[in-house]
Design a protein around this motif. Structure first.
Motif, PDB file in Angstrom:
ATOM      1  N   UNK A  35      48.431  35.076  47.749  1.00  0.00           N
ATOM      2  CA  UNK A  35      47.152  34.337  47.708  1.00  0.00           C
ATOM      3  C   UNK A  35      47.425  32.842  47.529  1.00  0.00           C
ATOM      4  N   UNK A  36      47.104  32.064  48.556  1.00  0.00           N
ATOM      5  CA  UNK A  36      47.302  30.609  48.474  1.00  0.00           C
ATOM      6  C   UNK A  36      46.056  29.924  47.932  1.00  0.00           C
ATOM      7  N   UNK A  37      44.901  30.416  48.372  1.00  0.00           N
ATOM      8  CA  UNK A  37      43.629  29.786  48.044  1.00  0.00           C
ATOM      9  C   UNK A  37      42.589  30.855  47.819  1.00  0.00           C
ATOM     10  N   UNK A  38      41.733  30.631  46.833  1.00  0.00           N
ATOM     11  CA  UNK A  38      40.666  31.611  46.583  1.00  0.00           C
ATOM     12  C   UNK A  38      39.357  30.889  46.316  1.00  0.00           C
ATOM     13  N   UNK A  39      38.371  31.214  47.152  1.00  0.00           N
ATOM     14  CA  UNK A  39      37.006  30.742  46.926  1.00  0.00           C
ATOM     15  C   UNK A  39      36.129  31.964  46.668  1.00  0.00           C
ATOM     16  N   UNK A  40      35.025  31.732  45.998  1.00  0.00           N
ATOM     17  CA  UNK A  40      34.089  32.845  45.788  1.00  0.00           C
ATOM     18  C   UNK A  40      32.663  32.342  45.984  1.00  0.00           C
ATOM     19  N   UNK A  41      31.897  33.071  46.792  1.00  0.00           N
ATOM     20  CA  UNK A  41      30.505  32.711  47.049  1.00  0.00           C
ATOM     21  C   UNK A  41      29.590  33.867  46.643  1.00  0.00           C
ATOM     22  N   UNK A  42      28.638  33.696  45.734  1.00  0.00           N
ATOM     23  CA  UNK A  42      28.454  32.463  44.988  1.00  0.00           C
ATOM     24  C   UNK A  42      29.339  32.380  43.730  1.00  0.00           C
ATOM     25  N   UNK A  43      29.927  33.497  43.297  1.00  0.00           N
ATOM     26  CA  UNK A  43      30.714  33.489  42.063  1.00  0.00           C
ATOM     27  C   UNK A  43      29.828  33.462  40.835  1.00  0.00           C
ATOM     28  N   UNK A  44      30.457  33.268  39.677  1.00  0.00           N
ATOM     29  CA  UNK A  44      29.715  33.176  38.404  1.00  0.00           C
ATOM     30  C   UNK A  44      30.565  32.352  37.433  1.00  0.00           C
ATOM     31  N   UNK A  45      30.044  32.068  36.244  1.00  0.00           N
ATOM     32  CA  UNK A  45      30.794  31.177  35.338  1.00  0.00           C
ATOM     33  C   UNK A  45      32.183  31.703  34.962  1.00  0.00           C
ATOM     34  N   UNK A  46      32.377  33.005  34.953  1.00  0.00           N
ATOM     35  CA  UNK A  46      33.701  33.550  34.652  1.00  0.00           C
ATOM     36  C   UNK A  46      34.640  33.397  35.840  1.00  0.00           C
ATOM     37  N   UNK A  47      34.131  33.685  37.024  1.00  0.00           N
ATOM     38  CA  UNK A  47      34.939  33.589  38.251  1.00  0.00           C
ATOM     39  C   UNK A  47      35.405  32.148  38.457  1.00  0.00           C
TER      40      UNK A  47
END
Ligand code: AMP
Ligand code: GLY
Length: 426
Positions: free
Chosen positions: A27-39
């Motif tokens: 894993x080079x890069x990780x985005x999360x949509x929408x995610x949450x305050x923990x993520x």
């Protein structure tokens, strides 16, 4: 290959997947949509309109995303995986057609019936068949199970002990809260429940650590059904023999049937099983995604490169060398919920103690329903607020550590079950 990953979702399941993806060597890069305050601590959270698939595709192109992992069922039902694949983006998550294994209980039951996959006997009733469903229920043996034929976040199921309770459930689904697309009426299965997660590439698959969820809101499996109040993995109920039987009679034929019907399943096939006393099992339900909260425990014991595993499945040839062990140790997850869940509950209640709980290195506190206020205070924002997950050498150790951490975390509406994983110790 180094992966640039967009994870879709915002719950405890996605927080657990995000932590495991972030740990992955590939894993080079990780985005999360929408995610949450923990993520937000492990991935860059991005505000995308998940109903606008063209915008999601464009965002992926602009950020050179190599893999999209879809956590929840709602975008899968809406065809997000199809639209990404058409655009040439690899996706871990099934097509809209394959997702029907969850999104239409009728589709799932019919597929099982055609292929001899063990499940409870059932009848489907359409949106305009309230009277026929009532007449059928009136003469059905008890208990009888009434299921809303659509997505209801685990809450559209009533196990009725009396005919009047069953009729009330039908009324609720046809004229009350749900506005039925139809219902499924099925027979009651005896046994103990387990959750199996098969990571599938369309043809082949590999099974992660078997888990057990606790779906009722109250101790001793009492009260209403919820999305799940806690889980543990691996579940000793699923012995090697039980797993082999379920693999041969349930997972293999289901995955083969979906492929043969022209809708190969790529993603996580979740088989909710009722394990009978003789070691055979029946399907209670299928889901087209990882379970929540089970995933929080399953990922805690997973050892390997999850990003590589998902990417290989998304590209059609699952690479099981990405797995070192599916069950390194034991994990217990206890959900801290808002009092009142699964019915109405208060939101915006201040949460304290997460950092203190995580001073114990065996603990990870996953965020499920939290929000950050303008001045940075963490508050409750959902029915299931946090998933307190502990890892231990034994199940007993993990259970004790999880409950000790639950004591440290405070919010005035905190509600939890006190008997998570007791069945695994019995
Ligand atoms: P489902 O949403 O189909 O998983 O159902 C939610 C819960 O209701 C399950 O986890 C079981 O605890 C219970 N349930 C559903 N179907 C049956 C069945 N046929 N027999 C016994 N319990 C069931
Ligand atoms: N925990 C049950 C589910 O995810 O459906």
């Amino acid at each position: 290959m180094q992966e640039h990953i967009l994870l879709i979702g915002s719950g405890g399941r996605e927080h657990a997947l995000a932590v495991a993806l972030r740990r992955s060597a590939s894993c080079a890069n990780l985005w999360c949509a929408p995610g949450n305050p923990g993520i937000a601590a492990v991935a860059e959270c991005v505000a995308l309109d998940l109903t606008d698939h063209a915008a999601v595709v464009e965002w992926c192109r602009n950020h050179a995303v190599t893999l999209v992992v879809v956590g929840p069922e709602v975008p899968l039902r809406a065809g997000m995986a199809d639209d990404l694949r058409v655009a040439g983006i690899d996706v871990f998550g099934p097509s809209k057609a394959a997702a029907q294994i969850e999104t239409s209980k009728g589709f799932a039951k019919d597929l099982m019936a055609r292929n001899g996959i063990p499940t409870a006997p059932y009848r489907r009733f359409g949106a305009d068949e309230h009277a026929a469903a009532s007449a059928y229920v009136a003469q059905h043996a008890l208990p009888v199970v009434i299921k809303y034929d659509g997505l209801a976040a685990g809450k559209g199921v009533v196990v009725a002990m009396s005919t009047s309770e069953a009729q009330a459930a039908l009324d609720d689904m046809y004229v009350g809260a749900f506005g039925a697309d139809g219902v499924v009426v099925e027979g009651f299965l005896e046994g103990q429940e387990a959750s199996l997660f098969a990571v599938c590439d369309g043809k082949n698959y590999t099974v992660l650590a078997p888990a057990q969820d606790h779906k009722r809101v109250g101790d001793g499996d009492t009260g209403k059904n919820t999305g799940g109040m806690g889980a543990y993995a691996p579940a000793p109920l699923v012995t090697a023999d039980v797993l082999q039987w379920a693999d041969e009679h349930i997972l293999r034929p289901t995955i083969a049937a979906l492929a043969a019907d022209g809708m190969p399943f790529v993603g996580c096939l979740y088989a909710g099983l009722m394990v009978h006393a003789d070691g055979t099992s029946s399907v209670v339900e299928f889901n087209c995604r990882f379970g929540d909260p089970e995933t929080q425990a399953v990922m805690a014991v997973f050892d390997g490169d999850l990003a590589r595993l998902f990417a290989s499945a998304a590209r059609g040839v699952i690479d099981t060398d990405a797995i070192v062990s599916v069950a390194n140790g034991h994990a217990v997850n206890v959900v801290l919920a808002s009092r009142g869940y699964p019915d109405a509950f208060e939101k915006g209640v201040e949460i304290r103690g997460i950092e203190r709980a995580m001073q114990d290195t065996r603990i990870t506190v996953f965020h499920a329903g939290t929000a950050s206020t303008a001045n940075g205070q963490l508050v409750t924002a959902g029915g299931r607020v946090l998933g307190v997950t502990a890892k231990g050498v034994t199940l007993d150790e993990a259970r004790r550590a999880a409950y000790a951490a639950c004591d440290v975390i405070e919010f005035s509406t905190k509600y939890l079950r006190t008997d998570i994983a007791m069945k695994g110790l019995a």
